[in-house]
Design a protein around this motif. Structure first.
Motif, short mmCIF file in Angstrom:
data_model
loop_
_atom_site.label_atom_id
_atom_site.label_comp_id
_atom_site.label_asym_id
_atom_site.label_seq_id
_atom_site.Cartn_x
_atom_site.Cartn_y
_atom_site.Cartn_z
N ALA A 196 -1.37 0.68 1.27
CA ALA A 196 -0.07 0.52 1.62
C ALA A 196 0.90 1.45 0.65
O ALA A 196 0.69 2.00 -0.41
CB ALA A 196 0.59 -0.99 1.55
N SER A 197 2.14 1.49 0.98
CA SER A 197 3.19 2.20 0.19
C SER A 197 3.46 1.12 -0.94
O SER A 197 3.01 0.20 -1.14
CB SER A 197 4.54 2.26 1.17
OG SER A 197 5.11 1.19 1.32
N PRO A 198 4.57 1.27 -1.91
CA PRO A 198 4.87 0.57 -2.91
C PRO A 198 5.28 -0.82 -2.40
O PRO A 198 4.93 -1.90 -3.11
CB PRO A 198 5.91 1.09 -3.79
CG PRO A 198 5.80 2.65 -3.30
CD PRO A 198 5.05 2.73 -1.96
N VAL A 199 5.80 -0.98 -1.24
CA VAL A 199 6.28 -2.12 -0.61
C VAL A 199 4.97 -3.17 -0.42
O VAL A 199 5.33 -4.31 -0.82
CB VAL A 199 6.95 -1.73 0.63
CG1 VAL A 199 7.65 -3.34 1.45
CG2 VAL A 199 8.34 -0.90 0.33
N VAL B 263 3.10 -3.92 -3.78
CA VAL B 263 3.53 -4.70 -5.02
C VAL B 263 3.74 -6.19 -4.40
O VAL B 263 3.54 -7.31 -4.87
CB VAL B 263 4.83 -4.18 -5.31
CG1 VAL B 263 5.64 -5.38 -6.39
CG2 VAL B 263 4.50 -2.79 -6.20
N ALA B 264 4.09 -6.46 -3.01
CA ALA B 264 4.18 -7.52 -2.48
C ALA B 264 2.97 -8.31 -2.54
O ALA B 264 2.65 -9.35 -2.92
CB ALA B 264 4.69 -7.53 -1.02
N GLY B 265 1.72 -7.49 -2.14
CA GLY B 265 0.32 -8.21 -2.18
C GLY B 265 0.16 -8.42 -3.64
O GLY B 265 -0.55 -9.36 -3.89
N GLU C 245 10.86 1.51 -9.09
CA GLU C 245 9.45 1.95 -8.94
C GLU C 245 8.41 1.19 -9.54
O GLU C 245 8.77 0.59 -10.92
CB GLU C 245 9.39 3.26 -9.43
CG GLU C 245 8.09 3.84 -9.26
CD GLU C 245 8.07 5.41 -9.63
OE1 GLU C 245 6.98 5.95 -9.84
OE2 GLU C 245 9.02 6.02 -9.87
N PRO C 246 7.42 0.78 -8.85
CA PRO C 246 6.63 -0.14 -9.75
C PRO C 246 5.94 0.33 -11.12
O PRO C 246 5.85 1.73 -11.04
CB PRO C 246 5.30 -0.44 -8.65
CG PRO C 246 5.67 0.67 -7.67
CD PRO C 246 6.81 1.02 -7.76
#
Ligand SMILES: [Mg+2]
Length: 392
Positions: free
Chosen positions: A312-315, A318-320, A350-351
């Motif tokens: 995935a993208s950062p979205v 990071v949700a995961g 940014e994570p």
């Protein structure tokens, strides 16, 4: 609070990242992501009428309604569940923003503040095992403590029996799933080269993408036992749990599988028959955050760790990571964007990735806001940018 809009934008990363935005009459919105795949953005829009006017707090009910009402589209598995996953993740982000709470809190809080990620390295520059070792060393020097290579790539001992590179990997013919003795030796040489390059402390996994017969999968897994792999992934085709179980119980090399299964039902037999040592749900694909937590809790009844597959993208990543923080049996999560330099630029906030870990923060939701300029610059041609239709 009522849902007023559901829309998508597909970003062309190393995979097409299907972003999902949910808006409300209170002005709070949520951003989710669904795994890539044909029809996923269309299916999000298909689900839109089921969400409009709903209170976004009722995430379980909304998800169940989508599963039931989209049964004709195939909501037991596949693209429909993937679309629902993206919506579900957006709802958790929305709830987090509305209540000013990080997503991990909704799942019982954190066992850990940082989420270990492994870098997918694919292959060496050439089939020479030394090149696999070089690639491994480079990625570890970039800070990763866990890495994965593909073991089913073309090798010098593959018979040239097909013009299709995807069918040139088998020894005797394309479809019989066998491993020739020279091929087996090459695979062992690759794993040895990687292990020697990175030393004993680095976690090393290998992926076989469902290629081999039961017998040859066992030959391979046993031959790799001296190299202390984190896991051997998908050595046999995925449909037959008994065959999977036989391989798993025939070797000390841990067998990992599960990236193409859906919903908790898809993992039930795998977990209860203890057919894998490690389970790899893809969270923005298999049903979303709550479904992944249910699978993790079920697996924990058998003391089985969870290592989410992730492209995935950062979205979505990071949700995961937020729900992984809340799983006691979390092991490591995939990071597939080592070669996408703008991956983190897609979002503001940014994570923080250092030392091979995603460091969670305490911002509401997943804590990330889309950088719309970067998103538009990488918008998939033909995709709408959170418009009324999936296409522009
Ligand atoms: Mg895999």
């Amino acid at each position: 609070m009522k849902i007023t809009n559901v829309s998508t934008a597909v970003i062309e990363g190393n995979f097409p990242w299907v972003l999902v935005r949910i808006e409300t009459d209170s002005g709070v919105s949520g951003l989710g992501e669904a795994y890539w795949g044909a029809g996923v953005a269309e299916l999000v829009h298909k689900a839109r009428p089921l969400l409009l006017g709903e209170d976004p707090v009722n995430i379980s009910k909304i998800t169940e309604v989508m599963i039931r009402c989209l049964s004709g589209e195939g909501s037991q598995g596949g693209a429909t569940v993937t679309a629902i996953s993206g919506i579900e993740i957006a709802l958790w982000d929305l709830l987090g923003r509305a209540l000013k709470t990080p997503i991990s809190t909704f799942f019982g809080g954190r066992f850990r503040e940082k989420i270990r990620i492994y870098a997918d390295c694919h292959a060496g520059a050439t089939p020479d095992p030394a090149d696999y070792g070089r690639r491994a060393r480079e990625v570890v020097e970039d800070g990763f403590s866990a890495i994965k290579f593909d073991l089913d790539t073309s090798n010098p001992f593959t018979l040239d029996i097909s013009d299709d590179p995807h069918l040139r990997r088998q020894w005797f013919e394309p479809f019989n799933r066998t491993i020739g003795s020279q091929e087996l030796r090459w695979m062992v040489d690759v794993v040895r080269a990687v292990r020697e390059a990175v030393g004993p402390e680095i976690m090393v996994a290998m992926d076989a993408h469902w290629k081999f017969s039961v017998n040859d999968a066992i030959r391979l897994a046993q031959a790799l036992e001296p190299y202390d792999l984190l896991w051997l992934e998908d050595p046999v085709p995925p449909e037959n749990i008994e065959a999977q179980r036989h391989v798993t119980h025939s070797t000390r090399t841990p067998i990992c599988t599960g990236e193409n299964l859906y919903r908790k039902h898809g993992y039930r037999d795998l977990i209860e028959k203890q057919a894998a040592r490690i389970i790899a749900p893809d969270i923005p694909k298999m049903g979303g955050l709550a479904e992944a937590k249910k699978v993790a809790d079920h697996a924990d009844l058998y003391y089985t760790p969870i290592a989410p597959h992730n492209v995935a993208s950062p979205v979505g990543t990071v949700a995961g990571a937020h729900v992984c923080a809340a799983m006691n049996n979390f092991l490591v999560m995939e990071y597939h964007a080592h070669d996408v330099p703008w991956w983190g630029d897609l979002v503001v906030g940014e994570p923080t990735i250092t030392g091979g870990f995603i460091h969670l923060n305490n911002r509401p939701g997943h804590g990330l806001t889309l950088d719309e300029d970067v998103a538009r610059a990488h918008l998939k041609p033909g995709s709408s940018f959170f418009g009324d239709q999936p296409y522009a």
